[in-house]
Design a protein around this motif. Sequence first.
Motif, PDB file in Angstrom:
ATOM      1  N   THR A 122       0.854  -1.189   0.000  1.00  0.00           N
ATOM      2  CA  THR A 122       0.000   0.000   0.000  1.00  0.00           C
ATOM      3  C   THR A 122       0.889   1.238   0.000  1.00  0.00           C
ATOM      4  OG1 THR A 122      -1.754  -1.145   1.206  1.00  0.00           O
ATOM      5  CG2 THR A 122      -1.811   1.254   1.242  1.00  0.00           C
ATOM      6  N   HIS A 123       0.537   2.220  -0.814  1.00  0.00           N
ATOM      7  CA  HIS A 123       1.327   3.451  -0.883  1.00  0.00           C
ATOM      8  C   HIS A 123       1.349   4.146   0.472  1.00  0.00           C
ATOM      9  CE1 HIS A 123       1.823   2.989  -5.091  1.00  0.00           C
ATOM     10  NE2 HIS A 123       0.568   3.245  -5.416  1.00  0.00           N
ATOM     11  N   TYR A 124       2.493   4.720   0.796  1.00  0.00           N
ATOM     12  CA  TYR A 124       2.679   5.415   2.073  1.00  0.00           C
ATOM     13  C   TYR A 124       1.595   6.469   2.293  1.00  0.00           C
ATOM     14  CZ  TYR A 124       5.203   7.940   5.782  1.00  0.00           C
ATOM     15  OH  TYR A 124       5.551   8.539   6.971  1.00  0.00           O
ATOM     16  N   GLY A 125       1.263   7.204   1.257  1.00  0.00           N
ATOM     17  CA  GLY A 125       0.279   8.281   1.386  1.00  0.00           C
ATOM     18  C   GLY A 125      -1.148   7.815   1.550  1.00  0.00           C
ATOM     19  N   ASP A 126      -1.385   6.509   1.398  1.00  0.00           N
ATOM     20  CA  ASP A 126      -2.739   5.977   1.556  1.00  0.00           C
ATOM     21  C   ASP A 126      -3.064   5.598   2.999  1.00  0.00           C
ATOM     22  OD1 ASP A 126      -3.593   6.240  -1.058  1.00  0.00           O
ATOM     23  OD2 ASP A 126      -2.812   4.284  -1.673  1.00  0.00           O
ATOM     24  N   PHE A 127      -2.081   5.760   3.903  1.00  0.00           N
ATOM     25  CA  PHE A 127      -2.309   5.460   5.310  1.00  0.00           C
ATOM     26  C   PHE A 127      -2.612   6.736   6.088  1.00  0.00           C
ATOM     27  CE2 PHE A 127       0.682   1.874   4.309  1.00  0.00           C
ATOM     28  CZ  PHE A 127      -0.229   0.843   4.523  1.00  0.00           C
ATOM     29  N   THR A 128      -3.444   6.599   7.120  1.00  0.00           N
ATOM     30  CA  THR A 128      -3.645   7.716   8.039  1.00  0.00           C
ATOM     31  C   THR A 128      -2.405   7.844   8.923  1.00  0.00           C
ATOM     32  OG1 THR A 128      -4.678   6.316   9.724  1.00  0.00           O
ATOM     33  CG2 THR A 128      -6.139   7.341   8.088  1.00  0.00           C
ATOM     34  N   ALA A 129      -2.301   8.976   9.599  1.00  0.00           N
ATOM     35  CA  ALA A 129      -1.137   9.213  10.455  1.00  0.00           C
ATOM     36  C   ALA A 129      -1.031   8.161  11.545  1.00  0.00           C
ATOM     37  CB  ALA A 129      -1.217  10.615  11.059  1.00  0.00           C
ATOM     38  N   TRP A 130      -2.180   7.798  12.148  1.00  0.00           N
ATOM     39  CA  TRP A 130      -2.133   6.819  13.240  1.00  0.00           C
ATOM     40  C   TRP A 130      -1.745   5.431  12.735  1.00  0.00           C
ATOM     41  CZ3 TRP A 130      -1.227   6.738  18.013  1.00  0.00           C
ATOM     42  CH2 TRP A 130      -1.481   5.596  18.777  1.00  0.00           C
ATOM     43  N   LYS A 131      -2.197   5.043  11.541  1.00  0.00           N
ATOM     44  CA  LYS A 131      -1.824   3.733  11.000  1.00  0.00           C
ATOM     45  C   LYS A 131      -0.334   3.692  10.708  1.00  0.00           C
ATOM     46  CE  LYS A 131      -2.969  -0.423   9.768  1.00  0.00           C
ATOM     47  NZ  LYS A 131      -4.118  -0.675   8.891  1.00  0.00           N
ATOM     48  N   LEU A 132       0.216   4.797  10.213  1.00  0.00           N
ATOM     49  CA  LEU A 132       1.658   4.862   9.973  1.00  0.00           C
ATOM     50  C   LEU A 132       2.431   4.700  11.280  1.00  0.00           C
ATOM     51  CD1 LEU A 132       1.947   7.743   7.352  1.00  0.00           C
ATOM     52  CD2 LEU A 132       2.466   5.334   6.990  1.00  0.00           C
ATOM     53  N   PHE A 133       1.937   5.329  12.332  1.00  0.00           N
ATOM     54  CA  PHE A 133       2.592   5.203  13.643  1.00  0.00           C
ATOM     55  C   PHE A 133       2.576   3.749  14.105  1.00  0.00           C
ATOM     56  CE2 PHE A 133       2.502   5.063  18.264  1.00  0.00           C
ATOM     57  CZ  PHE A 133       3.576   5.876  18.601  1.00  0.00           C
ATOM     58  N   SER A 134       1.436   3.092  13.966  1.00  0.00           N
ATOM     59  CA  SER A 134       1.306   1.701  14.401  1.00  0.00           C
ATOM     60  C   SER A 134       2.201   0.781  13.580  1.00  0.00           C
ATOM     61  CB  SER A 134      -0.151   1.254  14.292  1.00  0.00           C
ATOM     62  OG  SER A 134      -0.312  -0.084  14.698  1.00  0.00           O
ATOM     63  N   LEU A 135       2.231   0.980  12.258  1.00  0.00           N
ATOM     64  CA  LEU A 135       3.072   0.157  11.402  1.00  0.00           C
ATOM     65  C   LEU A 135       4.548   0.387  11.692  1.00  0.00           C
ATOM     66  CD1 LEU A 135       1.173   0.522   8.001  1.00  0.00           C
ATOM     67  CD2 LEU A 135       1.177  -1.460   9.514  1.00  0.00           C
ATOM     68  N   SER A 136       4.904   1.637  11.979  1.00  0.00           N
ATOM     69  CA  SER A 136       6.305   1.952  12.290  1.00  0.00           C
ATOM     70  C   SER A 136       6.753   1.271  13.567  1.00  0.00           C
ATOM     71  CB  SER A 136       6.490   3.472  12.409  1.00  0.00           C
ATOM     72  OG  SER A 136       6.155   4.119  11.196  1.00  0.00           O
ATOM     73  N   LEU A 137       5.853   1.168  14.530  1.00  0.00           N
ATOM     74  CA  LEU A 137       6.170   0.458  15.771  1.00  0.00           C
ATOM     75  C   LEU A 137       6.199  -1.043  15.536  1.00  0.00           C
ATOM     76  CD1 LEU A 137       6.679   0.544  18.826  1.00  0.00           C
ATOM     77  CD2 LEU A 137       4.199   0.580  19.172  1.00  0.00           C
ATOM     78  N   GLY A 138       5.314  -1.519  14.667  1.00  0.00           N
ATOM     79  CA  GLY A 138       5.227  -2.952  14.418  1.00  0.00           C
ATOM     80  C   GLY A 138       6.453  -3.546  13.754  1.00  0.00           C
ATOM     81  N   VAL A 139       7.183  -2.764  12.975  1.00  0.00           N
ATOM     82  CA  VAL A 139       8.351  -3.305  12.273  1.00  0.00           C
ATOM     83  C   VAL A 139       9.561  -3.430  13.187  1.00  0.00           C
ATOM     84  CG1 VAL A 139       7.571  -2.411  10.045  1.00  0.00           C
ATOM     85  CG2 VAL A 139       9.095  -1.019  11.459  1.00  0.00           C
ATOM     86  N   VAL A 140       9.470  -2.938  14.417  1.00  0.00           N
ATOM     87  CA  VAL A 140      10.569  -3.082  15.391  1.00  0.00           C
ATOM     88  C   VAL A 140      10.022  -3.747  16.661  1.00  0.00           C
ATOM     89  CG1 VAL A 140      12.194  -1.324  14.655  1.00  0.00           C
ATOM     90  CG2 VAL A 140      10.163  -0.634  15.908  1.00  0.00           C
ATOM     91  N   PRO A 141       9.707  -5.044  16.573  1.00  0.00           N
ATOM     92  CA  PRO A 141       9.096  -5.735  17.730  1.00  0.00           C
ATOM     93  C   PRO A 141       9.958  -5.719  18.978  1.00  0.00           C
ATOM     94  CG  PRO A 141       9.772  -7.294  16.023  1.00  0.00           C
ATOM     95  CD  PRO A 141       9.878  -5.941  15.422  1.00  0.00           C
ATOM     96  N   SER A 142      11.287  -5.692  18.815  1.00  0.00           N
ATOM     97  CA  SER A 142      12.149  -5.660  20.001  1.00  0.00           C
ATOM     98  C   SER A 142      11.987  -4.352  20.761  1.00  0.00           C
ATOM     99  CB  SER A 142      13.611  -5.853  19.603  1.00  0.00           C
ATOM    100  OG  SER A 142      14.017  -4.871  18.667  1.00  0.00           O
ATOM    101  N   TYR A 143      11.818  -3.255  20.031  1.00  0.00           N
ATOM    102  CA  TYR A 143      11.585  -1.969  20.691  1.00  0.00           C
ATOM    103  C   TYR A 143      10.214  -1.947  21.349  1.00  0.00           C
ATOM    104  CZ  TYR A 143      10.836   3.055  21.297  1.00  0.00           C
ATOM    105  OH  TYR A 143      10.555   4.297  21.829  1.00  0.00           O
TER     106      TYR A 143
END
Length: 447
Positions: A141-162
Amino acid sequence: MANDQSAQQPVWTKGERQLFRFAFLYFLIQAVPLDWKFYRDLFTIDWGTYYYRDLFNLSRYAPHFFGPVDTFANWAVVALIAIIGTIVWSLRDSKRTDYNELYYWLRVVLRYRLAIGVIAYGFIKLFPLQAPLPSISNLNTHYGDFTAWKLFSLSLGVVPSYESFLGLVEILGGLLLLNRKTTTIGTLIIIPFLGNIFMSNLAYEGGEYIYSFLLTTFALVLFAFDAVRLFRLVSLEQPTAPNRFQPVFKEQWQRYGRLALKSAFIFFAVFLYGYKTHAAYKTGPYLFPQTPGLPGAAGIYDVAEFTLAGKSIPYSNTDSVRWQDVVFETWNTISIKSNRPVILDRANIEQIHRDDTSRTYEQAGSAGRHYYSYQIDSIKHVLTLKNRNPNYPNEMLRLHYDQAGRQITLSGLNENRDSVYAVLHKINKKYLLNEAAKAGLRGTLKL
């Protein structure tokens, strides 16, 4: 109930007594469940697989007077009730010189209320469930097709150790609240942590800013107990005596009762909840459906041929009906990318659902793709698709499928009851996220 040192406590001023009466009523209403539905859910809690779900939902209690969504208007109602109660209390108890005992018990209530709040969230971060790894559809999915909150959640999800580290910090702060002597240390951890969550929700348009701020107010009240003494000791470097007020339990049943209640809280809210959350983590993220998808189909497919109502439509990025690509998830979700507009599902509140139909995280806050759950008739080779987006409650497709190697052919009726025919070719696509995980720190990453 108080020990002899209570006599050494200074007499409260009239303003302090009035302020305490208001604060006591206000925070008691905010912290202690008064809704009968809370106790209905408490006494019908699932002690099996979904224990962690039920306890998490109970831990998020907050008084609601205006609909299911929490707003600051609910706080205003609580404050109004507390003001009225303060006036009545002041008239009927004007000769009282202090409220040391009630202050102690208010802190007890807030300590345990705040502890269950942060521990409940802490474990779903420690075992990275709150923000899972992106799905195949999310990765396409294109980056611009996400809402700000979904981007935040996905950004956290890609670093499970953090994410796990954040959960560990949250749990540590909650555990420190369970002991009166370490409460201030716990609040020094929790206040900046919850403050960051509150600001993140505001910045990224999240739906948890009211609840996170409520927990922050609990932590501030607990910290206020020692705040002046800490300032005098650390900043002014002046001698400071600790407040040693504590209740004295003279009866044996009181001492054993207190120990039993505390032990029960630790067992059910920490050990059992942590064990059940870990077990849930082993079965897969609760935000995604659990029903298996079409065997061997997971991946992204290019739509090589597309026919609608008997008319062949060539590939186009602008056509509103022509499919561009199709994703089959490992679970029973198909997402279709086209230029057809998407009415956003803006759900952004943390919820743990038992049934797959209520798990809308994968398409929430995401445009550019339409997400469908599907049922498989393996005898007739038919897929029955239903749009997962609650804004499209009646949209269904019935498609016959023919699966041959890396090609899937779909034919049937679309949401407008027009005939549709699509030939899908699976793309051998590699994702940086997955390749990096495989490579680790051992070698060069190649795509």
